[in-house]
Design an enzyme around this catalytic site. Structure first.
Site, PDB file in Angstrom:
ATOM      1  N   GLU A  61       0.879  -1.176   0.168  1.00  0.00           N
ATOM      2  CA  GLU A  61       0.484  -0.248  -0.286  1.00  0.00           C
ATOM      3  C   GLU A  61       0.887   1.112  -0.070  1.00  0.00           C
ATOM      4  O   GLU A  61       2.066   1.136   0.701  1.00  0.00           O
ATOM      5  CB  GLU A  61      -0.690  -0.039   1.164  1.00  0.00           C
ATOM      6  N   CYS A 101       3.637   8.655   1.082  1.00  0.00           N
ATOM      7  CA  CYS A 101       3.958   7.727   1.428  1.00  0.00           C
ATOM      8  C   CYS A 101       4.582   6.265   1.040  1.00  0.00           C
ATOM      9  O   CYS A 101       3.870   5.499   1.321  1.00  0.00           O
ATOM     10  CB  CYS A 101       3.244   7.209   2.830  1.00  0.00           C
ATOM     11  N   CYS A 147       6.854  -4.417  15.881  1.00  0.00           N
ATOM     12  CA  CYS A 147       6.225  -3.364  16.786  1.00  0.00           C
ATOM     13  C   CYS A 147       5.108  -3.524  17.314  1.00  0.00           C
ATOM     14  O   CYS A 147       3.792  -4.204  16.035  1.00  0.00           O
ATOM     15  CB  CYS A 147       6.545  -2.403  16.546  1.00  0.00           C
ATOM     16  N   CYS A 190       1.642  -1.918  15.797  1.00  0.00           N
ATOM     17  CA  CYS A 190       1.562  -1.724  13.911  1.00  0.00           C
ATOM     18  C   CYS A 190       1.133  -2.560  13.654  1.00  0.00           C
ATOM     19  O   CYS A 190       1.455  -3.419  13.661  1.00  0.00           O
ATOM     20  CB  CYS A 190       3.007  -1.103  13.597  1.00  0.00           C
ATOM     21  N   CYS A 206      -0.812   5.946   7.379  1.00  0.00           N
ATOM     22  CA  CYS A 206       0.508   5.856   6.461  1.00  0.00           C
ATOM     23  C   CYS A 206       0.734   5.318   7.440  1.00  0.00           C
ATOM     24  O   CYS A 206       1.409   5.505   8.761  1.00  0.00           O
ATOM     25  CB  CYS A 206       0.634   7.699   6.549  1.00  0.00           C
TER      26      CYS A 206
HETATM   27  N1  SAH Z   1       9.100   1.444   9.519  1.00  0.00           N
HETATM   28  C1  SAH Z   1       9.561   2.479   9.575  1.00  0.00           C
HETATM   29  C2  SAH Z   1       9.148   3.020   8.727  1.00  0.00           C
HETATM   30  C3  SAH Z   1       6.828   2.733   8.653  1.00  0.00           C
HETATM   31  S1  SAH Z   1       6.058   3.388  10.316  1.00  0.00           S
HETATM   32  C4  SAH Z   1       9.023   2.879  11.136  1.00  0.00           C
HETATM   33  O1  SAH Z   1       9.019   2.418  12.340  1.00  0.00           O
HETATM   34  O2  SAH Z   1       9.680   4.570  11.673  1.00  0.00           O
HETATM   35  C5  SAH Z   1       5.906   4.489  10.151  1.00  0.00           C
HETATM   36  C6  SAH Z   1       5.540   5.084  11.370  1.00  0.00           C
HETATM   37  O3  SAH Z   1       4.285   4.915  11.952  1.00  0.00           O
HETATM   38  C7  SAH Z   1       6.121   4.965  12.743  1.00  0.00           C
HETATM   39  O4  SAH Z   1       6.620   6.091  13.611  1.00  0.00           O
HETATM   40  C8  SAH Z   1       5.516   4.118  13.344  1.00  0.00           C
HETATM   41  O5  SAH Z   1       5.319   4.401  14.985  1.00  0.00           O
HETATM   42  C9  SAH Z   1       4.133   4.669  13.214  1.00  0.00           C
HETATM   43  N2  SAH Z   1       2.848   3.338  13.728  1.00  0.00           N
HETATM   44  C10 SAH Z   1       2.699   2.199  13.493  1.00  0.00           C
HETATM   45  N3  SAH Z   1       1.176   1.905  14.159  1.00  0.00           N
HETATM   46  C11 SAH Z   1       0.775   2.806  14.208  1.00  0.00           C
HETATM   47  C12 SAH Z   1      -0.274   3.223  14.781  1.00  0.00           C
HETATM   48  N4  SAH Z   1      -1.391   1.969  14.979  1.00  0.00           N
HETATM   49  N5  SAH Z   1      -0.405   4.113  15.366  1.00  0.00           N
HETATM   50  C13 SAH Z   1      -0.442   5.723  14.998  1.00  0.00           C
HETATM   51  N6  SAH Z   1       1.066   5.342  14.178  1.00  0.00           N
HETATM   52  C14 SAH Z   1       1.947   4.209  13.427  1.00  0.00           C
HETATM   53 FE1  SF4 Z   2       7.647  -1.395  14.076  1.00  0.00          FE
HETATM   54 FE2  SF4 Z   2       5.728  -0.989  11.640  1.00  0.00          FE
HETATM   55 FE3  SF4 Z   2       7.733   0.088  11.860  1.00  0.00          FE
HETATM   56 FE4  SF4 Z   2       7.786  -2.073  10.905  1.00  0.00          FE
HETATM   57  S1  SF4 Z   2       6.628  -0.675   9.691  1.00  0.00           S
HETATM   58  S2  SF4 Z   2       9.009  -0.980  12.149  1.00  0.00           S
HETATM   59  S3  SF4 Z   2       6.324  -2.803  13.156  1.00  0.00           S
HETATM   60  S4  SF4 Z   2       6.466   0.428  13.260  1.00  0.00           S
END
Ligand code: SAH
Ligand code: SF4
Length: 358
Positions: A102, A115, A126, A129, A343
């Protein structure tokens, strides 16, 4: 020289997988004179075309010859998944091997951001996520990464000067370093590095490698908790790359004039959103050229039930506490249904995948 292949049905290399500075050598044998190579590069890196036929200033014969040897295809856009009132739109792409990824198109007045996904899933895991919940997916090729950008930019006919890209979609860009760097090199022909942002969960060796690039994108780091213990709970990768070492790596990160690191901070109600947490975060980041981007948690049925978006009052309190500590902060104001909020927590919804055990 062997360009890495996109997993297409054909054996023809995808020219978008080739580093721009290696393109001339690859084409040299049969594309003459050399200004023809420049024309091809222009069609690809500036116009973002995905067929040789479109290269109308090349002879018919040359276009045919190129098509016999190479492809310049992009992932296939299958659906504009959802659109939000602010104009943001989530798009779904199928890759040649059937994986789904996506991207999000976000018009914001004079600026537009896309994005991008860098992997077809994420192994970092994480706990807040959705991409992490569905588990690992393979690295995207450079063609699959830049294909998201050019497809959406061309579809919406946005001038390059207004474009920004953020690697905040599916995946951890610094765990797909080489392909992401090739994609940055290609995109660098269309937009300045300062309009590109890599967001990382804090892969320390990757940040150090990024620091050595001559043309660096902006760096965003998902900090998400003010101390080692809590960060390890919600971002297990913290056990491998400890928070203090991450912060000292950021201290050494070379920043151009006027640039700063973005510290992303997902706000989870009652977990990391108190005034004390804001003070601890300010202490952690002290001395860094940094701005905090507070991201209210976006809930999803697959995520732990205790995780909630803080109230607007709690968000305001947290932000004010940071400001009192002289920390610059922005809030990604987004209700749960806002696409832009998605995003960074994307997934190929229609993909039959088994969620990782938790
Ligand atoms: N893997 C990278 C980039 C993708 S995630 C990273 O982790 O930085 C991009 C952003 O989305 C990150 O800052 C992450 O903390 C945030 N994110 C992921 N899941 C989320 C959620 N459920 N609600 C709000 N932000 C979220
Ligand atoms: Fe963590 Fe999601 Fe970013 Fe992967 S995409 S590093 S699981 S926040």
């Amino acid at each position: 020289m062997k360009p890495s292949l996109s997993p297409t049905a054909s054996e023809r290399p995808n020219l978008y997988d080739v580093k721009p500075d290696e393109l001339p050598a690859l084409l040299h044998a049969f594309v003459t004179p050399s200004f023809r190579v420049t024309q091809i590069a222009e069609w690809m890196y500036r116009r973002g075309v995905d067929s040789f036929e479109a290269m109308t200033n090349l002879s018919f014969a040359l276009r045919g010859e190129l098509a016999e040897r190479f492809t310049i295809s992009f992932p296939r856009g299958v659906a504009a998944a959802e659109a939000a009132p602010d104009g943001s739109r989530k798009s779904l792409f199928t890759l040649a091997d059937g994986s789904l990824i996506e991207s999000v198109f976000m018009p914001m007045g004079e600026r537009t951001s896309i994005c991008l996904s860098s992997q077809a899933g994420c192994a970092v895991g994480c706990t807040f996520c959705v991409t992490g919940f569905f588990g690992a997916g393979r690295n995207l090729t450079p063609a699959e990464i830049v294909g998201q950008y050019f497809s959406l930019r061309n579809e919406h006919a946005v001038p390059s000067e207004q474009m920004n890209v953020v690697f905040m979609g599916m995946g951890e860009p610094l765990l797909n370093f080489e392909n992401v760097v090739t994609a940055l090199d290609i995109l660098g022909h269309d937009i300045a590095p300062k309009r590109m942002t890599i967001s990382t969960a804090g892969i320390i060796p990757g940040i150090r490698d990024l620091a050595r690039l001559p043309k660096r994108p902006n760096l965003a780091v998902s900090i998400n908790a003010p101390d080692q213990k809590r960060r390890e709970e919600i971002m297990p990768i913290t056990a491998k790359y400890p928070l203090d070492e991450l912060v000292s790596t950021l201290r050494d990160y070379p920043l151009e004039h006027g640039r700063e690191i973005t510290a992303e901070y997902v706000l989870l109600a009652g977990y990391n959103d108190s005034v004390e947490d804001a003070a601890a975060l300010a202490r952690l980041l002290r001395g860094l050229r940094v701005k905090v981007n507070a991201i209210p948690f976006n809930p999803d049925p697959n995520l732990p039930e205790w995780m909630k978006r803080p109230s607007d009052e709690a968000i305001d309190r947290f932000v004010r506490a940071l400001v009192r500590q002289d920390v610059a902060v922005t809030v990604r104001r987004s209700k749960g249904r806002d696409i832009a909020a998605a995003c960074g927590q994307l997934r190929g919804r229609s993909e039959p995948r088994r969620p990782r055990a938790r």
